[in-house]
Design an enzyme around this catalytic site. Structure first.
Site, PDB file in Angstrom:
ATOM      1  NE  ARG A  77      -3.532   2.004   3.054  1.00 43.82           N
ATOM      2  CZ  ARG A  77      -3.536   2.804   4.110  1.00 43.82           C
ATOM      3  NH1 ARG A  77      -2.506   2.808   4.961  1.00 43.82           N
ATOM      4  NH2 ARG A  77      -4.550   3.618   4.340  1.00 43.82           N
ATOM      5  CD  GLU A 126      -7.070   6.712   9.543  1.00 43.44           C
ATOM      6  OE1 GLU A 126      -6.722   5.681  10.152  1.00 43.44           O
ATOM      7  OE2 GLU A 126      -6.724   7.859   9.914  1.00 43.44           O
ATOM      8  CD  GLU A 128      -3.909   3.716   8.237  1.00 41.38           C
ATOM      9  OE1 GLU A 128      -3.642   4.052   9.416  1.00 41.38           O
ATOM     10  OE2 GLU A 128      -4.140   4.535   7.327  1.00 41.38           O
TER      11      GLU A 128
END
Length: 315
Positions: A61, A160, A263
């Site tokens: 990523r 996020e 994450e």
């Protein structure tokens, strides 16, 4: 051995096989290398990507900013995580035979639940102009990646975005409508310019069931199309492992979308157990954040030597 999942990307009218993701975010790697870090495993020096691959990782990523060299930028001197650096890293990922997740921050600097700062160049734009800018930025990046044969396998439209993105237009304080309009433009560009890539919506609500349901209900209400649910999980902010497990199960059951913990920092074996055992095979993988950082991922020490923690991924 990793299980293969068959994913139908309806918009592109193709069926592709992708593995369960054992993933690592390594967006700091170029900076570490430029500052002299040499990576090794068992005393043998090597490329960090190849070391990760040889220890069980199959996905990488990378985050990308709009203009990290701006006055508000993440890397004003060197421009890390801009398009140029991303193109270089994408070549390395594909050369290592790994899959690639691209994480659009839609900011010049960190985007997270506490801050979603408008890129400096977009700050005088109207809402409609920001929507267009999201589309054009996404298109530009994906076109450049496709041109060199390194189209991402997954794309995060925002990072996020639990509290929205591109504030104030995309704030969800009063309504999700503005955010959803922005997300749709990122999704539209991805479908058009990376049609085989899976689209992820990423929130930071690992163990927060009520907030997660509110978010994804809004995506359904406003018709935001996506393939994958992405969650961050850091226990100091996102609850206990038991809460993570309960929330992940509830999300895949209700929305019938695969879920990735995209994450995390700690508790790898517990998180892996939770995700890999989700109902109907809808757990699609995990990504450790900043795997090469001795402060965060801790898979390598300050000198670049692999730590015993890397052995967990071979299990």
């Amino acid at each position: 051995m990793v299980a293969m999942a068959t994913i139908a990307v309806v918009e592109a009218q193709v069926t592709i096989e992708r593995p369960y993701a054992v993933g690592a975010d390594i967006s700091w790697l170029q900076s570490q290398e430029d500052h002299g870090t040499e990576f090794s495993d068992g005393g043998v020096k090597g490329d960090a990507l190849e070391i990760l691959r040889d220890n069980g990782f199959n996905y990488i990523r990378l985050r990308i900013f709009v203009n990290p060299r701006s006055e508000l930028g993440y890397s004003q001197r060197d421009g890390y995580c801009d398009l140029e650096h991303t193109l270089e890293m994408a070549k390395r990922i594909k050369a290592a035979g790994m899959y690639f997740l691209l994480d659009f921050h839609y900011s010049d600097n960190w985007a997270d639940p506490q801050k979603q700062i408008m890129p400096q160049a977009w700050q005088t734009f109207s809402y409609e102009e920001v929507c267009s800018a999201v589309y054009e930025h996404t298109r530009e990046v994906l076109t450049a990646l496709e041109a060199q044969g390194t189209t991402p396998d997954m794309v995060q439209v925002g990072n996020e975005v639990s509290n929205g993105m591109l504030w104030p237009y995309g704030s969800v304080r009063h309504s999700f409508e503005g955010l959803c309009g922005l997300l749709k433009e990122g999704v539209r560009a991805t479908r058009e310019y990376a049609p085989t890539a899976e689209v992820m919506l990423h929130v930071a609500l690992g163990g927060q069931a009520e907030e997660s349901e509110r978010f994804f209900d809004a995506m359904a209400e406003y018709g935001v199309e996506y393939d994958l649910i992405g969650q961050s999980y850091y226990p100091e902010w996102h609850g206990t492992l038991e809460e993570l497990e309960a929330n992940a199960k509830a999300l895949v059951i209700k929305y019938k979308k695969p879920l990735i913990v995209v994450e995390y920092r700690d508790h790898y074996l517990d998180i892996e157990r939770i995700v890999s055992s989700l109902p109907d095979g809808l757990g699609r993988g995990t990504f450790i954040w900043e795997a090469t950082s001795p402060q965060w991922g801790k898979l390598f020490d300050k000198d670049g030597a692999a730590t015993p923690a890397l052995d967990d991924y071979n299990r």
